[in-house]
Write an enzyme that holds these catalytic residues in place. Sequence first.
Site, PDB file in Angstrom:
ATOM      1  N   TYR A 192      -6.228  -9.993  -3.958  1.00 22.86           N
ATOM      2  CA  TYR A 192      -7.199 -11.073  -3.891  1.00 22.86           C
ATOM      3  C   TYR A 192      -6.967 -12.027  -2.722  1.00 22.86           C
ATOM      4  O   TYR A 192      -7.904 -12.522  -2.127  1.00 22.86           O
ATOM      5  CB  TYR A 192      -7.166 -11.904  -5.184  1.00 22.86           C
ATOM      6  CG  TYR A 192      -7.700 -11.210  -6.395  1.00 22.86           C
ATOM      7  CD1 TYR A 192      -9.055 -11.248  -6.702  1.00 22.86           C
ATOM      8  CD2 TYR A 192      -6.859 -10.507  -7.254  1.00 22.86           C
ATOM      9  CE1 TYR A 192      -9.566 -10.615  -7.823  1.00 22.86           C
ATOM     10  CE2 TYR A 192      -7.352  -9.855  -8.375  1.00 22.86           C
ATOM     11  CZ  TYR A 192      -8.702  -9.910  -8.659  1.00 22.86           C
ATOM     12  OH  TYR A 192      -9.197  -9.269  -9.764  1.00 22.86           O
TER      13      TYR A 192
ATOM     14  N   GLN B 120     -11.449  -8.457 -22.115  1.00 19.04           N
ATOM     15  CA  GLN B 120     -12.244  -9.388 -21.327  1.00 19.04           C
ATOM     16  C   GLN B 120     -13.748  -9.187 -21.489  1.00 19.04           C
ATOM     17  O   GLN B 120     -14.526 -10.092 -21.183  1.00 19.04           O
ATOM     18  CB  GLN B 120     -11.866  -9.268 -19.842  1.00 19.04           C
ATOM     19  CG  GLN B 120     -10.433  -9.702 -19.570  1.00 19.04           C
ATOM     20  CD  GLN B 120     -10.048  -9.565 -18.110  1.00 19.04           C
ATOM     21  OE1 GLN B 120      -9.584  -8.515 -17.699  1.00 19.04           O
ATOM     22  NE2 GLN B 120     -10.239 -10.614 -17.333  1.00 19.04           N
TER      23      GLN B 120
ATOM     24  N   TRP C   8     -14.102  -6.805  -8.375  1.00 20.53           N
ATOM     25  CA  TRP C   8     -13.822  -7.484  -9.639  1.00 20.53           C
ATOM     26  C   TRP C   8     -14.600  -8.788  -9.642  1.00 20.53           C
ATOM     27  O   TRP C   8     -14.454  -9.598  -8.741  1.00 20.53           O
ATOM     28  CB  TRP C   8     -12.328  -7.782  -9.787  1.00 20.53           C
ATOM     29  CG  TRP C   8     -12.039  -8.426 -11.115  1.00 20.53           C
ATOM     30  CD1 TRP C   8     -12.014  -9.762 -11.400  1.00 20.53           C
ATOM     31  CD2 TRP C   8     -11.762  -7.752 -12.348  1.00 20.53           C
ATOM     32  NE1 TRP C   8     -11.743  -9.972 -12.723  1.00 20.53           N
ATOM     33  CE2 TRP C   8     -11.589  -8.751 -13.337  1.00 20.53           C
ATOM     34  CE3 TRP C   8     -11.666  -6.417 -12.726  1.00 20.53           C
ATOM     35  CZ2 TRP C   8     -11.307  -8.442 -14.658  1.00 20.53           C
ATOM     36  CZ3 TRP C   8     -11.386  -6.110 -14.033  1.00 20.53           C
ATOM     37  CH2 TRP C   8     -11.209  -7.121 -14.997  1.00 20.53           C
TER      38      TRP C   8
ATOM     39  N   ASN D 103      -1.642  -1.771 -16.190  1.00 15.82           N
ATOM     40  CA  ASN D 103      -2.231  -2.616 -15.166  1.00 15.82           C
ATOM     41  C   ASN D 103      -1.215  -3.618 -14.640  1.00 15.82           C
ATOM     42  O   ASN D 103      -0.577  -4.329 -15.417  1.00 15.82           O
ATOM     43  CB  ASN D 103      -3.433  -3.371 -15.748  1.00 15.82           C
ATOM     44  CG  ASN D 103      -4.176  -4.154 -14.691  1.00 15.82           C
ATOM     45  OD1 ASN D 103      -4.611  -3.606 -13.694  1.00 15.82           O
ATOM     46  ND2 ASN D 103      -4.316  -5.459 -14.908  1.00 15.82           N
ATOM     47  N   GLU D 104      -1.057  -3.642 -13.336  1.00 16.02           N
ATOM     48  CA  GLU D 104      -0.205  -4.594 -12.608  1.00 16.02           C
ATOM     49  C   GLU D 104       1.068  -4.978 -13.366  1.00 16.02           C
ATOM     50  O   GLU D 104       1.252  -6.138 -13.732  1.00 16.02           O
ATOM     51  CB  GLU D 104      -1.002  -5.842 -12.201  1.00 16.02           C
ATOM     52  CG  GLU D 104      -1.697  -6.595 -13.320  1.00 16.02           C
ATOM     53  CD  GLU D 104      -2.640  -7.678 -12.823  1.00 16.02           C
ATOM     54  OE1 GLU D 104      -3.304  -7.471 -11.795  1.00 16.02           O
ATOM     55  OE2 GLU D 104      -2.710  -8.731 -13.499  1.00 16.02           O
TER      56      GLU D 104
ATOM     57  N   GLU E 188      -9.032  -3.858  -7.840  1.00 17.71           N
ATOM     58  CA  GLU E 188      -9.562  -5.213  -8.038  1.00 17.71           C
ATOM     59  C   GLU E 188      -9.547  -5.937  -6.714  1.00 17.71           C
ATOM     60  O   GLU E 188      -8.544  -5.945  -6.007  1.00 17.71           O
ATOM     61  CB  GLU E 188      -8.724  -6.003  -9.053  1.00 17.71           C
ATOM     62  CG  GLU E 188      -8.827  -5.531 -10.487  1.00 17.71           C
ATOM     63  CD  GLU E 188      -8.025  -6.399 -11.450  1.00 17.71           C
ATOM     64  OE1 GLU E 188      -7.893  -7.622 -11.184  1.00 17.71           O
ATOM     65  OE2 GLU E 188      -7.530  -5.872 -12.455  1.00 17.71           O
TER      66      GLU E 188
END
Length: 513
Positions: A333, A45, A442, A189-190, A397
């Site tokens: 989130y 990213q 994040w 990650n996740e 995040e």
Amino acid sequence: MVRVSHSFLLLSLLSLAVEVLGTDKYTRDDFPPGFVFGSGTSAYQVEGAANEDGRTPSIWDTYAHAGYANGDTGDVACDGYHKYKEDVQLMVDTGLDAYRFSISWSRLIPNGRGPVNPKGLQYYNNLIDELIGQGIQPHVTLQNYDLPQALEDEYGGWLNRKIVKDFTAYADVCFREFGDRVSYWTTVNEPNVFAIGGYDLGIAPPKYCSPPFGLNCSRGNSSSEPYIAVHYLLLAHASTARLYRKRYQGKQHGFIGVSVYAYGFVPLTNSMEDVSATQRAQDFIIGCVAHPLVFGDYPSIMKKNVGSRLPAFTDHESELVKGSTDFLAVIHYITFSIKDNSGSLEFKQRDFNMDMAAKIIIERDNSSEGLLKPWGLQGVLEYFKQVYGNPPIYIYENGLGQRNPGNSSLEDTSRVEYLQAYIGSLLNAVRNGSNARGYFQWSFLDVFELLDGYGSNYGMYYVDHHDPDLKRYPKLSAHWYSHFLKGGSINSTQVMKLEKITSVTSVSTLNSV
């Protein structure tokens, strides 16, 4: 294992939704000593230089180049590969304690196994040294959606048990080369969302799915492969953790964990059907990863609903996976309401969502409450405390995405409001006994996003992609976070004060906030 009444727990979490939990005024000194505040990105990213210095494609390169990320790619991204010193200086100016980033496996070991790429090794050594030299703690993730395409082509990547050995060998290189300076490692990650998105819905790399559950996939089996992928992700993590503890932890004194994507879930109504469905959603989404890590096996409702499609741990594997984390990293989130969907279990052909038998209600609400549900984060942390024994947790995040209007506005007031509310909710959770030890916003820059490339942004710093030098500009959120990190008091009037300075784009203004 502590048993908690599911209905009691979920109704308790639901009650958080009607309480005023946003802390209106606080400073970072209200958090415990040593509490870490940072920000993050990931390799594909932010790095760019996708075809430079020996790096080979990952499954994310392949996915992006097929046009699935709004037609954008990470070939250049933010050019962090060349601009890392500038970015680390921005971190210093902002006041970060720590920076979370990932290593590109295919940059470090281009074929997935075998020789190490000296240029890749040099880059990560340089980045880590720069961080350490500036007093910023590196938190490193080993794999973030970017498995080397070579291993995907050779044997199917995360759908093949061979990946466990190859991932462990890759991790061994990272521990050996960087572990003298890196104390915090997350393996994958996740894995829960990676498996659902990549192997059920087909909306993430490597884009496996089958009808009617996913769209436009040329291969895959949505009924079984998400579970296979999660299983091997867990086994790879456990194998890596065992290696780290046996060979490196004693002399490097670091910690190893895994990240879990944790939505906030509350029942749509107080009916027992919706309450039970919410618990199923927790068991499937969070429990598919956290349960094996804490208890050594999948939740009983998963085993019941999925049946033979769910791989089983051997006794040895269960022992290996159980207790294989020194900390859990939580990614959060948003909070959703859950409605019972038990009727889905009547279908013979099912995927992850149908096995879960719960419908996630996506509320089309443009009000501030539609975006700001900070009590959801406190509810997630309370859930980990009550169900999983209150492990050490780092929020890896948390942030707000906004559509990119082309010339991204620096006055991201809604992001500031989001961060202020969620960090306040985190403080409430800590005061209520959560073992949370760190928070990472994040994202640090406007990076290449998984689903829509540069069509949305989460960054505190705007990256001008029309500028050949990809110049960075601090947004209001960067000023706000910097003010907080440097000990300033946080309250609603501070947002209005900061709005007045966003027209000043010099990074030096961060030091005057």
